[in-house]
Design a protein around this motif. Structure first.
Motif, mmCIF file in Angstrom:
data_model
loop_
_atom_site.group_PDB
_atom_site.id
_atom_site.type_symbol
_atom_site.label_atom_id
_atom_site.label_comp_id
_atom_site.label_asym_id
_atom_site.label_seq_id
_atom_site.Cartn_x
_atom_site.Cartn_y
_atom_site.Cartn_z
ATOM 1 N N GLN A 180 18.792 60.758 0.463
ATOM 2 C CA GLN A 180 18.308 61.649 -0.617
ATOM 3 C C GLN A 180 19.040 62.988 -0.534
ATOM 4 O O GLN A 180 18.435 64.033 -0.304
ATOM 5 C CB GLN A 180 16.789 61.848 -0.473
ATOM 6 C CG GLN A 180 15.992 60.563 -0.500
ATOM 7 C CD GLN A 180 16.087 59.867 -1.849
ATOM 8 O OE1 GLN A 180 16.051 60.503 -2.895
ATOM 9 N NE2 GLN A 180 16.233 58.551 -1.831
ATOM 10 N N LEU A 233 15.179 63.229 4.639
ATOM 11 C CA LEU A 233 15.767 63.024 3.316
ATOM 12 C C LEU A 233 17.227 62.577 3.450
ATOM 13 O O LEU A 233 17.670 61.649 2.754
ATOM 14 C CB LEU A 233 15.701 64.307 2.478
ATOM 15 C CG LEU A 233 14.340 64.732 1.922
ATOM 16 C CD1 LEU A 233 14.505 65.953 1.045
ATOM 17 C CD2 LEU A 233 13.676 63.630 1.131
ATOM 18 N N TYR A 282 10.127 59.488 -3.186
ATOM 19 C CA TYR A 282 11.179 60.482 -3.393
ATOM 20 C C TYR A 282 11.414 60.680 -4.888
ATOM 21 O O TYR A 282 11.608 59.717 -5.622
ATOM 22 C CB TYR A 282 12.485 60.033 -2.738
ATOM 23 C CG TYR A 282 12.431 60.025 -1.220
ATOM 24 C CD1 TYR A 282 11.878 61.092 -0.533
ATOM 25 C CD2 TYR A 282 12.933 58.958 -0.499
ATOM 26 C CE1 TYR A 282 11.825 61.097 0.853
ATOM 27 C CE2 TYR A 282 12.901 58.950 0.881
ATOM 28 C CZ TYR A 282 12.342 60.026 1.557
ATOM 29 O OH TYR A 282 12.287 60.028 2.919
ATOM 30 N N ARG A 300 12.833 66.394 -3.623
ATOM 31 C CA ARG A 300 14.117 66.871 -3.065
ATOM 32 C C ARG A 300 14.245 68.382 -3.253
ATOM 33 O O ARG A 300 14.648 69.105 -2.343
ATOM 34 C CB ARG A 300 15.293 66.163 -3.759
ATOM 35 C CG ARG A 300 15.680 64.830 -3.133
ATOM 36 C CD ARG A 300 16.989 64.322 -3.732
ATOM 37 N NE ARG A 300 16.798 63.960 -5.136
ATOM 38 C CZ ARG A 300 16.313 62.792 -5.546
ATOM 39 N NH1 ARG A 300 15.971 61.880 -4.661
ATOM 40 N NH2 ARG A 300 16.156 62.531 -6.821
#
Ligand code: SF4
Ligand code: SF4
Length: 427
Positions: A112, A107, A66, A71
């Motif tokens: 995230q 995510l 990540y 993102r």
């Protein structure tokens, strides 16, 4: 499903890039041939469905971790579904829209998240709306309407205003007109006022699956307790959530968008237009009413391979390619209003360009969101129309803001606004 369930799809994606364009037999000009706002704005492959399959594959194989870029790639997807329609022209075994949704779910599960989305989630938890407003102000749009207030009063049909219409004062006139004209046509309709809760479709599109399920179950329980048989909404996001997502959680309540109800009333002779609305308009298909407005068809089957390479589904899998969305009722309504001339944009129905407000993009990437809206406004201007008409407050708000920011003269209306003018005798 889980992101891992899309591993085979990520391998199957042929990297053909068809998902970046409307189907070639639909192209009318180079200027309006693209379909994916995300790749059109960022101009880098990772920001397309094709690129997001590659990112998913890389994450699943442990080749990527990540990062801010990962993102960004996930959250800049508007989940508009245009890629899905184009990909499915040639393929039955890829679901890029579902894949990117699953990527966002993952995510969020892994923490995230984007701060801008967390503010929305906090508002949903404290006040059951996405607008960061007190729940006690939700029903203010209906002040003085004298309409049954559920669950204390009873009504067969519930009108769900939704968060944007409830808290955006400049749009109140549209939902007030919708309820007034449905009541005037004899529909047994009520509202929930301050007790209404968000449909949670927008947080689903941001990746918050658990929050969506919590809110959806609360809505289904409230409707059941109130004895509601039909839910009507003027919000395309709400329509998609109720029509397409809630049945997966067991909801069996009939769901209609206002345009479906109005088209039905016109056909039955229960709405009469008294005056002309002399205006040339173009209609913008909201993604969640059009290509994502298809009815939910449950499927419980298995994927099989024939001769080692051909993928089949037993029993056959429903194919959501946008063809069965709500396209004709709004156009029938516009054509039936005396004086209105409807001129079409180049990308319409399941091939429409998104307004830019969905997927949490308006909240987290306002500049990009506004650019997406501006592109659609350019397409509308090319028709010669003086006004854009739509059937979703999120589209309308994004267009109005982009028009104001650029000093454009294009007008924006909800279809109900024009119906109301023709009924009330206002020219
Ligand atoms: S997602 Fe579909 S259309 Fe896009 S590159 Fe992959 S196979 Fe081609
Ligand atoms: S859902 Fe829309 S923004 Fe996202 S990849 Fe597909 S076409 Fe692009």
């Amino acid at each position: 499903m889980a992101l891992e369930d899309f591993a085979a799809q990520a391998d199957r994606c042929s990297q053909c890039s068809y998902c970046k364009w409307i189907p070639f037999d639909q192209v009318k000009s180079w200027r309006f041939a693209k379909n994916c706002p995300s790749i059109a704005y960022h101009n880098f492959n990772s920001y397309s469905a094709r690129g997001r399959y590659a990112v998913t594959r890389s994450l699943l194989h442990g080749d990527s971790a990540y990062t801010d870029t990962v993102r960004d790639i996930a959250y800049t997807c508007l989940t508009c579904g245009a890629c899905d329609v184009s990909c499915k022209v040639c393929r039955y075994n890829l679901d890029p829209l579902e894949m990117v949704r699953e990527l966002k779910f993952r995510l969020v599960e892994d923490g995230q998240c984007l701060d801008e989305h967390l503010a929305v989630i906090r508002s949903l938890r404290s006040d059951q709306n996405t607008m960061q407003q007190p729940s006690s102000a939700r029903g203010a749009w209906a002040e003085g309407l004298d309409v049954p207030l559920l669950p204390a009063d009873k009504a067969e049909v519930l009108f769900h205003a939704g968060c944007r219409f409830s808290f955006d004062r400049s749009l109140h006139k549209t939902v007030r007109a919708a309820v007034t004209l449905l009541r005037g046509a004899g529909v047994d309709i009520g509202i929930m006022g301050d007790w209404e809760m968000c449909c949670a479709g927008r947080v689903y599109a941001m990746g918050y699956r658990d929050e969506f399920e919590r809110m959806a179950r609360a809505n289904i329980a409230a409707w059941t307790r109130a004895g509601v048989k039909t839910v009507v909404t003027s919000c395309a996001d709400g329509y998609h959530a109720f029509k397409r997502l809630y049945p997966e959680l067991g909801s069996q309540i009939e769901v209609l968008h206002t345009v479906e109800y109005i088209a039905r009333l016109i056909e039955q002779g229960r709405l009469a237009f008294r005056s002309e609305v002399p205006m040339t308009v173009t209609y913008h298909d909201p993604c969640h009413l059009g290509r994502q407005g298809e009815p939910y068809v449950p499927w419980d089957g298995v994927e099989k391979k024939i001769k080692g390479q051909i993928i089949t589904y037993e029993p056959p899998k429903p194919r959501y390619n946008g063809a069965w969305g709500i396209y004709d009722p709004p156009r029938e309504i516009l054509r039936s209003i005396p004086g209105v001339e409807l001129v079409e944009m180049e990308r319409i129905r399941e091939y429409s360009w998104c307004c830019g407000a969905g997927g949490g993009v308006r909240e987290a990437y306002p500049e990009y969101s506004s650019w997406v809206a501006s592109e659609r406004i350019e397409e509308a201007k090319a028709t010669g129309a003086e006004a854009m008409v739509s059937a979703c407050p999120w589209c309308e708000r994004n267009f109005m803001d982009a028009i104001d920011a650029k000093g454009e003269t294009m007008q924006v209306y909800d279809i109900v606004d024009l119906v109301q003018r023709a009924i009330a005798g206002e020219a």
